[in-house]
Design an enzyme around this catalytic site. Structure first.
Site, PDB file in Angstrom:
ATOM      1  N   HIS A 414      -7.339  48.652  58.926  1.00 22.33           N
ATOM      2  CA  HIS A 414      -7.224  48.883  60.367  1.00 22.33           C
ATOM      3  C   HIS A 414      -7.520  47.629  61.194  1.00 22.33           C
ATOM      4  CE1 HIS A 414      -6.466  51.271  63.739  1.00 22.33           C
ATOM      5  NE2 HIS A 414      -7.246  52.313  63.504  1.00 22.33           N
ATOM      6  N   ASP A 418      -2.409  49.155  62.821  1.00 16.89           N
ATOM      7  CA  ASP A 418      -2.769  50.341  63.601  1.00 16.89           C
ATOM      8  C   ASP A 418      -1.930  51.540  63.143  1.00 16.89           C
ATOM      9  OD1 ASP A 418      -4.636  48.916  65.144  1.00 16.89           O
ATOM     10  OD2 ASP A 418      -3.050  48.221  66.492  1.00 16.89           O
TER      11      ASP A 418
END
Length: 438
Positions: A414, A418
């Site tokens: 992450h 995204d």
């Protein structure tokens, strides 16, 4: 005569130590050049290590089951004293250095790091007037690209016949490969400040409990999984895929493929092809993180997680998977899996991966949430293909039909991926599989 130091080899840029699993020779044995001395197991690969010199093994310094750092002396060999293969004390001292000094006395260029030459090779090169820079360019056929006695003799013979262009083959030498590797292994090591160290709670052992120590490979796997979870904030997303066309295609072609290619046609080549195409469109998934820098990888090298017979796991790599045909992918996957289970993988076979696929479906699991293989930023898990009733749209209206369905799950880092990017990438892989041409 003098003693030659046999050192723990470096079987990969990020490898710092190795464990000697088995000695193939014993103290006092007369050994030949390139004869296997011992088997070493590292964090990435196991390999048989040959002797770079001929002589008598006079001392073993690291025993079976013991671990030593890269470069540590593990044994001593008393060199042969025959006239043909003898070398001066100065030559031997020169050869024992990690980087060989220039052969001709008047040549003062700095040596190429990490390429080792045996005393015999140095002497033959010196006699033929081959200087260090030329010696460094000669491809070697020995372990890790080492230049053997036969290599230098063949080169001298070809050179004397006027065919010096052989020295400029496109094949990378071991030294050239080592220059390129650090960028592959560096990302992720400086990703974020280390979290405060936490000590695992002591686990009580009850009456009748059995305590088994992890073997070397399992300890490495355990450390790497913990490290990956610490380095990368993991997110997993899942999609259901209708692979009916793919199943029908395989059923139609598997017998002919087996007859023509000599191997079974599995679903994995299709998964690798779909992933490779998607990575071309989404280069940020084919990347690594180095601090606050994102390294977009030029090559697409897909690793395939392989379960070994001893219960451990290894990830051999299909290099440039986007350039291979479906048949080429099938052969690469089959070959790497066989080599992995026979403990025959080379260092090159497990290095340079940019994305990994793991197959939960082989155990009839519907999906999983895999841990990222550092320094990559994503890993795909493929689940079990099963028949399901599904609503299918037709020109006449919706109907209920039996379809072949499976789940794909993508774990991603992450820090740079995204939800929108991870979801779009996973959807593109699914699109390729659903539109498979039967």
């Amino acid at each position: 005569m003098s003693k030659f130091e046999i050192k723990m080899p470096k079987l990969g840029e990020s490898i710092t130590e190795g464990t000697i699993m088995k000695w193939s020779v014993k103290k006092g044995d007369v050994i030949q050049e390139d004869e296997v001395l011992f088997e070493v197991s590292t964090a990435k690969v196991s390999a048989e290590i040959p002797s770079p010199v001929a002589g008598t093994l006079v001392e073993i310094l690291v025993q079976e089951g013991e671990t030593a750092p890269v470069g540590a002396v593990v044994a001593l060999v008393l060199l042969e004293g025959e006239t043909d293969d003898s070398v001066s004390t100065d030559d031997q001292n020169t050869a024992n250095k990690e980087s060989a000094e220039p052969v001709p006395a008047q040549h003062t260029e700095a040596p190429v790091a990490d390429r080792w030459y045996s005393p015999v090779v140095l002497r033959l090169a010196n006699e033929a007037g081959i200087q260090q820079d030329e010696l460094n360019r000669i491809p070697g056929t020995g372990f890790e690209g080492r230049l053997s006695k036969k290599d230098i003799k063949d080169y001298i013979e070809i050179k004397q016949s006027g065919k010096t262009s052989v020295a400029r083959k496109e094949t990378k030498t071991a030294s050239e490969q080592k220059v390129a590797v650090p960028q592959e292994s560096k990302p992720g090591t400086t990703a974020a400040p280390a979290a405060p160290a936490k000590t695992a709670p002591s686990v009580p052992v009850g009456a009748g409990d059995e305590v088994k120590e992890m073997n070397f490979v399992r300890r490495i796997i355990a450390d790497r999984m913990v490290e990956s979870k610490r380095i990368s904030p993991h997110v997993t997303t899942v999609i259901e895929v209708d692979v009916t066309k793919l199943v029908r295609w395989r059923d139609k072609h598997k017998d002919d493929f087996k007859r023509q290619e000599g191997i079974n046609l599995t679903y994995m080549p299709a998964f690798v092809e779909a992933v490779s195409k998607a990575l071309i469109e989404f280069p940020q998934v084919n990347a690594s993180v180095d601090g606050y820098n994102v390294i977009l990888k030029k090559n697409i090298n897909v690793g395939i997680a392989v379960s070994l017979n001893d219960g451990n796991l290894i990830v051999p790599v299909i290099h440039n998977s986007d350039r291979l045909s479906l048949s080429g992918l099938a052969h690469s996957i089959d070959s790497l899996a066989l080599k992995a289970r026979a403990n025959k993988l080379s260092a090159d076979d497990i290095q340079g991966g940019t994305f990994t696929i793991t197959n939960f479906g082989s155990f009839k699991n519907i999906f999983g949430t895999p841990i990222i293989n550092q320094p990559e930023v994503a890993i795909l898990a493929v689940g079990y293909i099963e028949k399901k009733p599904a609503v299918v749209e037709t020109p006449e209206g919706d109907v209920i039909a039996i379809r072949h369905k499976m789940y794909l799950s993508l774990s991603y880092d992450h820090r740079i991926i995204d939800g929108s990017l991870g979801g779009a990438f996973l959807k593109r892989v699914a699109d390729y599989l659903e539109a498979w041409e039967a």
